[in-house]
Design an enzyme around this catalytic site. Structure first.
Site, PDB file in Angstrom:
ATOM      1  N   ASN A 160     -21.699  31.723   6.317  1.00  0.00           N
ATOM      2  CA  ASN A 160     -20.753  32.782   6.101  1.00  0.00           C
ATOM      3  C   ASN A 160     -20.448  32.683   4.654  1.00  0.00           C
ATOM      4  O   ASN A 160     -19.453  32.009   4.344  1.00  0.00           O
ATOM      5  CB  ASN A 160     -19.580  32.703   7.222  1.00  0.00           C
ATOM      6  CG  ASN A 160     -19.949  32.973   8.497  1.00  0.00           C
ATOM      7  OD1 ASN A 160     -20.327  34.073   8.866  1.00  0.00           O
ATOM      8  ND2 ASN A 160     -19.819  31.824   9.237  1.00  0.00           N
ATOM      9  N   GLU A 161     -21.104  33.295   3.944  1.00  0.00           N
ATOM     10  CA  GLU A 161     -20.922  33.553   2.499  1.00  0.00           C
ATOM     11  C   GLU A 161     -19.816  34.238   2.169  1.00  0.00           C
ATOM     12  O   GLU A 161     -19.380  35.030   2.855  1.00  0.00           O
ATOM     13  CB  GLU A 161     -22.295  33.940   1.786  1.00  0.00           C
ATOM     14  CG  GLU A 161     -23.644  33.089   2.049  1.00  0.00           C
ATOM     15  CD  GLU A 161     -23.506  31.694   1.306  1.00  0.00           C
ATOM     16  OE1 GLU A 161     -22.672  31.111   0.908  1.00  0.00           O
ATOM     17  OE2 GLU A 161     -24.541  30.786   1.428  1.00  0.00           O
ATOM     18  N   PRO A 162     -19.320  33.866   0.586  1.00  0.00           N
ATOM     19  CA  PRO A 162     -18.337  34.892   0.214  1.00  0.00           C
ATOM     20  C   PRO A 162     -18.556  36.423   0.540  1.00  0.00           C
ATOM     21  O   PRO A 162     -19.648  36.826   0.408  1.00  0.00           O
ATOM     22  CB  PRO A 162     -18.303  34.613  -1.169  1.00  0.00           C
ATOM     23  CG  PRO A 162     -18.858  33.070  -1.277  1.00  0.00           C
ATOM     24  CD  PRO A 162     -19.876  33.078  -0.296  1.00  0.00           C
ATOM     25  N   SER A 164     -17.846  37.504   3.503  1.00  0.00           N
ATOM     26  CA  SER A 164     -17.854  37.455   5.011  1.00  0.00           C
ATOM     27  C   SER A 164     -16.717  37.874   5.568  1.00  0.00           C
ATOM     28  O   SER A 164     -15.592  37.281   4.972  1.00  0.00           O
ATOM     29  CB  SER A 164     -18.514  36.123   5.561  1.00  0.00           C
ATOM     30  OG  SER A 164     -19.683  35.795   5.104  1.00  0.00           O
TER      31      SER A 164
END
Ligand code: F6R
Length: 636
Positions: A160-162, A164
């Site tokens: 869950n990358e920035p 998300s």
């Protein structure tokens, strides 16, 4: 938010325990997980674990395997992994399914049908349904009891990358640039890292009854501070863990070092002032007030929670002078000591005037990044310098570099160098295999030769004679792959032999605070073990041990015990030396604001350190290389 335990932790919004090292952390967590599994067995119930991959949990899995060998059964355990690279088959060497098999599953009695890892090969048009089904399976198992998570440098949990969202669910995501770059070594180049992954969402993770976040090494320290002490934000997905009622962070010292209680402990309660902490506080104050040390006033101290320091030292005036002098004394142009000079206030003794120096580089390029300018000085100042590369670094040579070398050798008509299979066969191997397939032993050996050639060329720029360059090719690296190295007594013996044959007056190492499963981290552990073995050697008490910096971050001045300034000309020599490690350049540029190449980062860091000294009111240099004194030998 959890109840706060101590005043020191008042800024922390996730309960966090900082351990002396990762070993201690995984022992505690492993035993808690073991106890939970046993309790569930006694109740005739299942235990559902959420698992992560990457370097971080490797030691935890080793601990679980150890517990299993001591009798812990996993028959009643069900596992769900957080994520998987999209597009990789389960038996791909870099797939997370394969990772889990190698690191955990095949060593314990977990029934295979109870181990779930997302399937990276699911057809695109079935992804949505597949992900919904993955969640349904978790629910059917009764939900996750304990979820293990690591944290990426982007602040991701799972993938869950920035950006998300808090309520995101299991889905297909695009990987962040920094994440792909961090995985580049595993895949022999960033270009080969899959662009997408399947991951549980933040919403999915937050549903686990307990969440345990693990993190090691200084590279995670800044993002952990944001996640633990900052506001909840999609920019740092791990910050959403703050809203979970039973989330705990298990950190080693390096990973926890940016938390307020360690960074500025005077802000969270009374402190016992020792010389190191005093220097830290004064330099911090100067930076915060944007003033040189000698211009700090009493009120700067009192207005910044440092009144107690003045009580102990009397006045800002005398304290400022003391710290200024301490900082001044770290700077020297004589890393091997200045012959015939008064050395009372110098970091290195004058005697003997010409020293035997060993520089240990985990892979080629590490020592050059940390201390090329210093090596150049040591050589010019006539010390007997030996640069020993602990490993060949062959895993990080892309096939394209090998092909270039084959082409050169072909032109020359060289067909059978000693101990290598026929060149044509090796060349064919690079053409045949997928870019991230494992190399044969011969191809690795060949790539190691490329790195040796680069290393020799770069050493010559520093003036080092080639017979002073050693390649130890430690067995742990030759046998292993990234994240999966295991070092042992043979590795230690090789380093001990080197030390004892040269009887050094100075040894330079790196890797303190590195991720313990990285090559610098392992190199540091085994060099420390080697030094322990050398404790009784006659040369040992007269030897100084220095730690040189990596490209991780500029060290703040209070952490520096020796600062070697580089003139513009010396910095240019350093960069020239670094350029010769051409196989290590990245294949794609990084971002506009952040330089991606190792040599650009090294230059930025050395310039930044010089700037820090300048701002504190010391001399203004072009660049500075930094060193920490390591306890042992001559450094008490
Ligand atoms: C892996 C995962 C990732 C990693 C993170 C840290 O399953 O979900 O979030 O935990 O990228 O990776 P390492 O541990 O390799 O630093």
């Amino acid at each position: 938010m959890p109840s706060l335990t101590t005043e020191a932790e008042q800024f922390e919004k996730i309960r966090t325990k900082v351990f002396v090292n990762s070993e201690a952390a995984v022992r505690e967590l492993g035993s808690a997980i073991g106890a939970f599994i046993r309790q569930r067995q006694a109740e005739n119930r299942r235990a559902v674990l959420g698992l992560a991959t990457g370097s971080t949990p490797v030691r935890l899995y080793q601990e679980l395997i150890r517990l299993h060998r001591d009798g812990l059964s996993f028959q009643n355990v069900i596992t769900f992994n957080l994520d998987e690279y999209y597009g990789l088959p389960p038996d791909h060497p870099e797939s997370y399914r394969h990772f889990m098999e190698v690191q955990l599953f095949r060593h314990i009695d977990l029934p295979p049908a109870q181990a779930h890892v997302p399937n990276g090969l699911i057809e695109r048009n079935q992804v949505f349904e597949y992900c919904a089904n993955y969640e349904a399976q978790i629910a059917e198992a009764g939900g996750i009891d304990i979820q293990i998570v690591g944290i990426g440098r982007t602040g991701h949990i799972g993938f869950n990358e920035p950006g998300s969202s808090l309520d995101s669910r299991t889905r297909l995501v695009a990987l962040d640039r920094l994440t792909r770059r961090d995985a580049a070594r595993d895949f022999r180049g960033e270009a080969n890292v899959p662009a997408y992954a399947l991951t549980m969402g933040i919403g999915t993770i937050l549903e686990a009854r307990q969440i345990r976040l693990l993190a090691w090494g200084e590279s995670k320290a800044l993002v952990l501070r944001s996640a633990i002490e900052g506001p909840e934000t999609t920019a740092v997905p791990a910050s959403f863990l703050q809203r979970h009622s039973d989330c705990r962070c298990y950190l080693d010292h390096a990973a926890g070092s940016e938390l307020t209680r360690f960074r500025t402990p005077w802000k969270v309660g009374p402190v016992k002032w020792d010389p190191g902490l005093t220097r830290k506080a004064v330099t911090w104050l100067a930076e915060t007030r944007e003033k040189p040390v000698l211009r700090l006033r009493d009120e700067d101290y009192t207005e910044n929670a440092l009144a107690s320091l003045l009580v102990e030292t009397g006045s800002a005036y005398s304290l400022n002078i003391r710290i200024f002098n301490e900082l001044q004394h770290t700077i020297t142009g004589w890393p091997g000591g200045k012959p015939n000079a008064d050395d009372t206030n110098r970091p290195v003794p004058a005697e003997p005037p010409f020293k035997r120096v060993i520089i240990l580089s985990p892979e080629p390029l590490d020592a050059e990044i940390g201390m090329a300018g210093t090596i150049h000085r040591l050589v010019n100042q006539q010390h007997e310098v030996t640069l020993a590369y602990l490993t060949s670094g062959n895993l990080s040579v892309p096939d394209s570099e090998a092909r270039m070398a084959f082409s050169l050798l072909n032109e020359l008509g060289v067909s059978k160098p000693d101990s290598l299979a026929h060149l044509d066969q090796l060349a064919a191997e690079t053409n045949r295999k997928a870019p991230f397939d494992e190399d044969s032993r011969e191809l690795r050996q060949f790539k190691g030769l490329i790195r040796r050639a680069e290393a020799r060329a770069s050493c010559q720029i520093l003036g080092l004679a080639l017979d002073r360059v050693r390649f130890l090719d430690l067995p742990f690296y030759q046998r292993g792959r990234y994240r999966q190295f295991r070092w042992g007594s043979e590795d230690v013996k090789s380093v001990v032999n080197l030390m004892c044959s040269l009887e050094p007056h100075q040894v330079y190492v790196t890797g303190v605070g590195a991720d313990p499963s990285s090559v610098p981290g392992i190199a540091y552990q085994l060099v420390s073990a080697a030094l322990e073995n050398c404790g009784k050697e006659p040369w040992f008490p007269n030897c100084q041990f220095w730690v040189y910096a990596s490209n991780e971050r500029p060290w703040p001045p209070h952490e520096i015990d020796m600062a070697i300034p580089l003139s513009p000309a010396e910095l240019a020599i350093k960069l020239d030396c670094l350029y010769h490690h051409r196989s290590q350049r990245s294949q794609t540029p990084f971002t506009e604001t952040q330089a991606g190449e190792g040599w650009q980062q090294a230059e930025q860091i050395n310039r930044a350190t010089a700037r820090q000294y300048d701002l504190l009111g010391l001399a203004e240099y072009e660049a500075v290389e930094s060193f920490r004194a390591q306890k042992g030998g001559r450094n008490r």
